[in-house]
Design a protein around this motif. Structure first.
Motif, PDB file in Angstrom:
ATOM      1  N   ARG A  69       0.744  -1.059   0.139  1.00  0.00           N
ATOM      2  CA  ARG A  69       0.143   0.102  -0.061  1.00  0.00           C
ATOM      3  C   ARG A  69       0.946   1.278   0.145  1.00  0.00           C
ATOM      4  O   ARG A  69       0.715   2.166  -0.673  1.00  0.00           O
ATOM      5  N   GLU A  70       1.884   1.369   0.942  1.00  0.00           N
ATOM      6  CA  GLU A  70       2.746   2.483   1.065  1.00  0.00           C
ATOM      7  C   GLU A  70       3.558   2.616  -0.338  1.00  0.00           C
ATOM      8  O   GLU A  70       3.682   3.773  -0.760  1.00  0.00           O
ATOM      9  N   SER A  73       0.990   3.617  -3.113  1.00  0.00           N
ATOM     10  CA  SER A  73       0.447   5.202  -2.854  1.00  0.00           C
ATOM     11  C   SER A  73       1.482   6.219  -3.552  1.00  0.00           C
ATOM     12  O   SER A  73       1.141   7.405  -3.425  1.00  0.00           O
ATOM     13  N   ARG A  74       2.751   5.854  -3.677  1.00  0.00           N
ATOM     14  CA  ARG A  74       3.788   6.683  -3.912  1.00  0.00           C
ATOM     15  C   ARG A  74       4.448   6.575  -5.477  1.00  0.00           C
ATOM     16  O   ARG A  74       5.212   7.272  -5.766  1.00  0.00           O
ATOM     17  N   GLU A  93      -6.536   2.172 -10.553  1.00  0.00           N
ATOM     18  CA  GLU A  93      -6.485   1.826  -9.277  1.00  0.00           C
ATOM     19  C   GLU A  93      -7.352   0.660  -9.005  1.00  0.00           C
ATOM     20  O   GLU A  93      -6.999   0.000  -7.925  1.00  0.00           O
ATOM     21  N   PRO A 228       3.392  11.071  -2.335  1.00  0.00           N
ATOM     22  CA  PRO A 228       2.099  10.017  -2.452  1.00  0.00           C
ATOM     23  C   PRO A 228       1.027  10.647  -3.421  1.00  0.00           C
ATOM     24  O   PRO A 228       0.771  11.944  -3.614  1.00  0.00           O
ATOM     25  N   ASP A 229       0.611   9.843  -4.340  1.00  0.00           N
ATOM     26  CA  ASP A 229      -0.427  10.081  -5.233  1.00  0.00           C
ATOM     27  C   ASP A 229      -1.736  10.392  -4.305  1.00  0.00           C
ATOM     28  O   ASP A 229      -2.187   9.432  -3.571  1.00  0.00           O
ATOM     29  N   ALA A 232      -4.465   7.955  -4.571  1.00  0.00           N
ATOM     30  CA  ALA A 232      -4.281   6.384  -4.524  1.00  0.00           C
ATOM     31  C   ALA A 232      -4.637   5.984  -3.174  1.00  0.00           C
ATOM     32  O   ALA A 232      -4.557   6.731  -2.012  1.00  0.00           O
ATOM     33  N   GLU A 233      -4.921   4.509  -3.223  1.00  0.00           N
ATOM     34  CA  GLU A 233      -5.155   3.719  -1.718  1.00  0.00           C
ATOM     35  C   GLU A 233      -3.884   3.366  -1.510  1.00  0.00           C
ATOM     36  O   GLU A 233      -3.362   2.537  -2.183  1.00  0.00           O
TER      37      GLU A 233
END
Length: 233
Positions: A69-70, A73-74, A93, A228-229, A232-233
Protein backbone atom coordinates in the motif's frame (compact mmCIF):
# COMPACT_ATOMS: atom_id res chain seq x y z
CA UNK A 1 9.55 -15.25 -13.48
CA UNK A 2 9.74 -13.65 -16.91
CA UNK A 3 8.12 -10.35 -15.92
CA UNK A 4 10.25 -9.75 -12.83
CA UNK A 5 13.47 -10.74 -14.56
CA UNK A 6 12.73 -8.50 -17.55
CA UNK A 7 11.83 -5.56 -15.29
CA UNK A 8 15.08 -5.91 -13.35
CA UNK A 9 17.08 -5.75 -16.58
CA UNK A 10 15.75 -2.21 -17.07
CA UNK A 11 17.56 -0.99 -13.97
CA UNK A 12 20.92 -1.33 -12.24
CA UNK A 13 21.97 -4.87 -11.40
CA UNK A 14 20.51 -5.92 -8.06
CA UNK A 15 22.15 -9.10 -6.84
CA UNK A 16 19.76 -9.67 -3.93
CA UNK A 17 16.65 -9.49 -6.12
CA UNK A 18 18.32 -11.60 -8.79
CA UNK A 19 19.06 -14.30 -6.20
CA UNK A 20 15.44 -14.32 -5.04
CA UNK A 21 14.17 -14.73 -8.59
CA UNK A 22 16.63 -17.57 -9.17
CA UNK A 23 15.61 -19.19 -5.88
CA UNK A 24 11.91 -19.14 -6.82
CA UNK A 25 12.63 -20.74 -10.17
CA UNK A 26 14.81 -23.38 -8.49
CA UNK A 27 12.11 -24.07 -5.91
CA UNK A 28 9.50 -24.66 -8.62
CA UNK A 29 11.86 -27.16 -10.21
CA UNK A 30 12.46 -28.98 -6.92
CA UNK A 31 11.15 -28.26 -3.41
CA UNK A 32 8.19 -26.20 -4.60
CA UNK A 33 6.88 -25.51 -1.06
CA UNK A 34 9.65 -22.93 -0.69
CA UNK A 35 8.10 -20.91 -3.51
CA UNK A 36 5.36 -19.72 -1.13
CA UNK A 37 7.91 -18.18 1.21
CA UNK A 38 10.13 -16.80 -1.52
CA UNK A 39 7.32 -15.24 -3.55
CA UNK A 40 6.18 -13.15 -0.61
CA UNK A 41 9.77 -12.20 0.21
CA UNK A 42 10.38 -11.07 -3.37
CA UNK A 43 7.43 -8.67 -3.26
CA UNK A 44 8.53 -7.32 0.12
CA UNK A 45 12.10 -6.83 -1.08
CA UNK A 46 11.06 -4.93 -4.19
CA UNK A 47 8.70 -2.72 -2.18
CA UNK A 48 11.49 -1.88 0.27
CA UNK A 49 13.87 -1.17 -2.62
CA UNK A 50 11.40 1.20 -4.26
CA UNK A 51 10.71 3.01 -0.99
CA UNK A 52 14.43 3.34 -0.23
CA UNK A 53 15.04 4.74 -3.73
CA UNK A 54 12.58 7.57 -3.08
CA UNK A 55 13.69 8.19 0.48
CA UNK A 56 10.62 6.80 2.24
CA UNK A 57 11.46 5.22 5.62
CA UNK A 58 10.04 1.76 6.25
CA UNK A 59 8.76 0.85 9.70
CA UNK A 60 9.84 -2.56 10.99
CA UNK A 61 6.25 -3.41 11.90
CA UNK A 62 4.94 -3.02 8.33
CA UNK A 63 3.66 -6.31 6.98
CA UNK A 64 3.57 -7.17 3.27
CA UNK A 65 0.13 -5.62 2.54
CA UNK A 66 1.17 -2.41 4.29
CA UNK A 67 4.42 -2.33 2.33
CA UNK A 68 2.53 -2.70 -0.93
CA UNK A 69 0.00 0.00 0.00
CA UNK A 70 2.76 2.43 0.92
CA UNK A 71 4.61 1.66 -2.30
CA UNK A 72 1.69 1.95 -4.70
CA UNK A 73 0.50 5.18 -3.04
CA UNK A 74 3.85 6.76 -3.93
CA UNK A 75 4.16 5.59 -7.50
CA UNK A 76 3.51 7.91 -10.44
CA UNK A 77 0.94 5.60 -11.98
CA UNK A 78 0.29 7.50 -15.23
CA UNK A 79 2.40 8.99 -18.02
CA UNK A 80 3.08 12.65 -17.30
CA UNK A 81 1.33 13.82 -20.47
CA UNK A 82 -1.83 11.72 -20.17
CA UNK A 83 -4.81 13.77 -21.48
CA UNK A 84 -7.34 12.54 -18.90
CA UNK A 85 -5.43 11.62 -15.72
CA UNK A 86 -8.43 11.59 -13.36
CA UNK A 87 -10.37 9.03 -15.39
CA UNK A 88 -7.29 6.95 -16.14
CA UNK A 89 -6.18 6.92 -12.51
CA UNK A 90 -9.59 5.63 -11.44
CA UNK A 91 -9.26 2.74 -13.89
CA UNK A 92 -5.67 1.96 -12.93
CA UNK A 93 -6.45 1.92 -9.22
CA UNK A 94 -8.93 -0.94 -9.63
CA UNK A 95 -6.28 -3.52 -10.57
CA UNK A 96 -4.01 -1.93 -7.94
CA UNK A 97 -6.58 -2.96 -5.35
CA UNK A 98 -6.43 -6.41 -6.91
CA UNK A 99 -2.68 -6.46 -6.28
CA UNK A 100 -3.38 -5.80 -2.62
CA UNK A 101 -5.67 -8.82 -2.53
CA UNK A 102 -2.94 -10.80 -4.25
CA UNK A 103 -0.32 -9.98 -1.64
CA UNK A 104 -2.79 -10.88 1.12
CA UNK A 105 -3.25 -14.26 -0.53
CA UNK A 106 0.52 -14.74 -0.76
CA UNK A 107 0.81 -14.03 2.96
CA UNK A 108 -1.81 -16.64 3.78
CA UNK A 109 -0.22 -19.24 1.49
CA UNK A 110 3.17 -18.61 3.02
CA UNK A 111 1.83 -18.83 6.59
CA UNK A 112 -0.08 -22.05 5.97
CA UNK A 113 2.03 -23.89 3.42
CA UNK A 114 5.49 -22.32 3.32
CA UNK A 115 8.40 -24.36 4.63
CA UNK A 116 11.08 -21.81 5.49
CA UNK A 117 9.59 -19.04 7.60
CA UNK A 118 8.00 -20.70 10.60
CA UNK A 119 8.52 -24.42 10.20
CA UNK A 120 5.62 -26.84 10.15
CA UNK A 121 4.52 -30.33 11.02
CA UNK A 122 6.33 -32.65 8.64
CA UNK A 123 3.09 -34.59 8.06
CA UNK A 124 0.82 -31.57 7.57
CA UNK A 125 -1.21 -31.17 4.40
CA UNK A 126 0.56 -29.73 1.38
CA UNK A 127 -0.56 -27.98 -1.75
CA UNK A 128 0.56 -28.95 -5.25
CA UNK A 129 3.10 -27.57 -7.67
CA UNK A 130 0.36 -25.73 -9.53
CA UNK A 131 -0.43 -23.73 -6.39
CA UNK A 132 3.22 -22.85 -5.87
CA UNK A 133 3.40 -21.81 -9.51
CA UNK A 134 0.35 -19.60 -8.99
CA UNK A 135 2.07 -17.89 -6.04
CA UNK A 136 5.22 -17.34 -8.09
CA UNK A 137 3.27 -15.97 -11.06
CA UNK A 138 1.33 -13.63 -8.77
CA UNK A 139 4.57 -12.28 -7.31
CA UNK A 140 5.98 -11.97 -10.82
CA UNK A 141 3.04 -9.80 -11.90
CA UNK A 142 3.23 -7.55 -8.84
CA UNK A 143 7.00 -7.09 -9.03
CA UNK A 144 7.02 -6.43 -12.76
CA UNK A 145 4.39 -3.70 -12.49
CA UNK A 146 5.90 -2.05 -9.42
CA UNK A 147 9.47 -1.99 -10.63
CA UNK A 148 8.74 -0.87 -14.18
CA UNK A 149 6.49 1.94 -12.96
CA UNK A 150 9.09 3.00 -10.42
CA UNK A 151 11.96 2.92 -12.90
CA UNK A 152 10.00 4.98 -15.46
CA UNK A 153 9.46 7.68 -12.84
CA UNK A 154 13.11 7.70 -11.73
CA UNK A 155 14.22 8.31 -15.30
CA UNK A 156 12.28 11.60 -15.25
CA UNK A 157 12.60 12.72 -11.64
CA UNK A 158 15.54 11.39 -9.58
CA UNK A 159 14.78 9.93 -6.20
CA UNK A 160 16.93 9.85 -3.09
CA UNK A 161 19.14 7.23 -4.69
CA UNK A 162 20.43 8.23 -8.11
CA UNK A 163 21.76 5.73 -10.64
CA UNK A 164 24.34 6.86 -13.18
CA UNK A 165 23.07 4.56 -15.94
CA UNK A 166 19.58 6.11 -15.76
CA UNK A 167 20.68 9.40 -17.26
CA UNK A 168 22.75 8.70 -20.36
CA UNK A 169 21.48 11.84 -22.15
CA UNK A 170 22.49 14.09 -19.27
CA UNK A 171 25.85 12.35 -18.94
CA UNK A 172 26.55 12.94 -22.63
CA UNK A 173 25.64 16.62 -22.37
CA UNK A 174 27.72 17.09 -19.22
CA UNK A 175 30.72 15.35 -20.77
CA UNK A 176 30.43 17.41 -23.93
CA UNK A 177 30.29 20.69 -21.98
CA UNK A 178 33.09 19.80 -19.54
CA UNK A 179 36.84 19.48 -19.97
CA UNK A 180 38.07 15.87 -20.00
CA UNK A 181 39.82 14.76 -16.83
CA UNK A 182 43.29 13.25 -17.16
CA UNK A 183 44.51 11.00 -14.36
CA UNK A 184 47.57 8.79 -14.62
CA UNK A 185 47.51 9.00 -18.37
CA UNK A 186 43.86 7.90 -18.51
CA UNK A 187 41.07 10.16 -19.73
CA UNK A 188 38.05 10.00 -17.43
CA UNK A 189 34.48 11.04 -18.17
CA UNK A 190 33.61 14.19 -16.17
CA UNK A 191 30.07 12.95 -15.49
CA UNK A 192 31.34 9.68 -14.07
CA UNK A 193 33.94 11.45 -11.93
CA UNK A 194 31.29 13.78 -10.54
CA UNK A 195 28.87 10.92 -9.88
CA UNK A 196 31.33 8.78 -7.95
CA UNK A 197 33.15 11.71 -6.39
CA UNK A 198 30.21 13.77 -5.17
CA UNK A 199 26.83 12.08 -5.60
CA UNK A 200 24.87 15.05 -4.23
CA UNK A 201 26.56 17.51 -6.58
CA UNK A 202 25.81 15.19 -9.51
CA UNK A 203 22.18 14.98 -8.45
CA UNK A 204 21.87 18.76 -8.13
CA UNK A 205 23.23 19.39 -11.65
CA UNK A 206 21.08 16.57 -13.02
CA UNK A 207 17.91 18.01 -11.51
CA UNK A 208 18.74 21.43 -12.92
CA UNK A 209 19.25 19.87 -16.35
CA UNK A 210 15.96 17.95 -16.20
CA UNK A 211 14.13 21.10 -15.10
CA UNK A 212 15.49 22.98 -18.10
CA UNK A 213 14.51 20.11 -20.38
CA UNK A 214 10.95 19.98 -19.07
CA UNK A 215 10.52 23.74 -19.05
CA UNK A 216 8.81 23.52 -15.66
CA UNK A 217 11.04 21.89 -13.10
CA UNK A 218 8.14 20.90 -10.88
CA UNK A 219 8.36 17.10 -11.06
CA UNK A 220 5.95 14.75 -12.77
CA UNK A 221 2.45 16.00 -13.41
CA UNK A 222 0.74 13.11 -11.68
CA UNK A 223 3.08 12.74 -8.72
CA UNK A 224 6.87 12.80 -8.50
CA UNK A 225 8.70 9.86 -6.89
CA UNK A 226 8.51 10.11 -3.14
CA UNK A 227 5.30 12.12 -3.14
CA UNK A 228 2.07 10.21 -2.41
CA UNK A 229 -0.46 10.15 -5.21
CA UNK A 230 -3.33 12.07 -3.67
CA UNK A 231 -6.01 9.77 -5.05
CA UNK A 232 -4.25 6.42 -4.58
CA UNK A 233 -5.32 3.96 -1.94
Amino acid sequence: MVGARSAMLDGPFNEAIEQLINAIEDALAGAFDFAFDLSKTLVESVCKTVLADIGQPVASKWDAPKLLRETTSRLALLPRDHPDPAKARDSVEKPIRGLLQTIQGLCELRNQYGMASHGRDGFSARLDLRHATLAAQAADTVVSFLYRTHRDALMQTPGTRVYYEDHADFNDVFDRDSEPIQLGGVELQPSRVLFYGDREAYKAVLIEHLAEQSGAGDGIANGAPGEPDSEAE
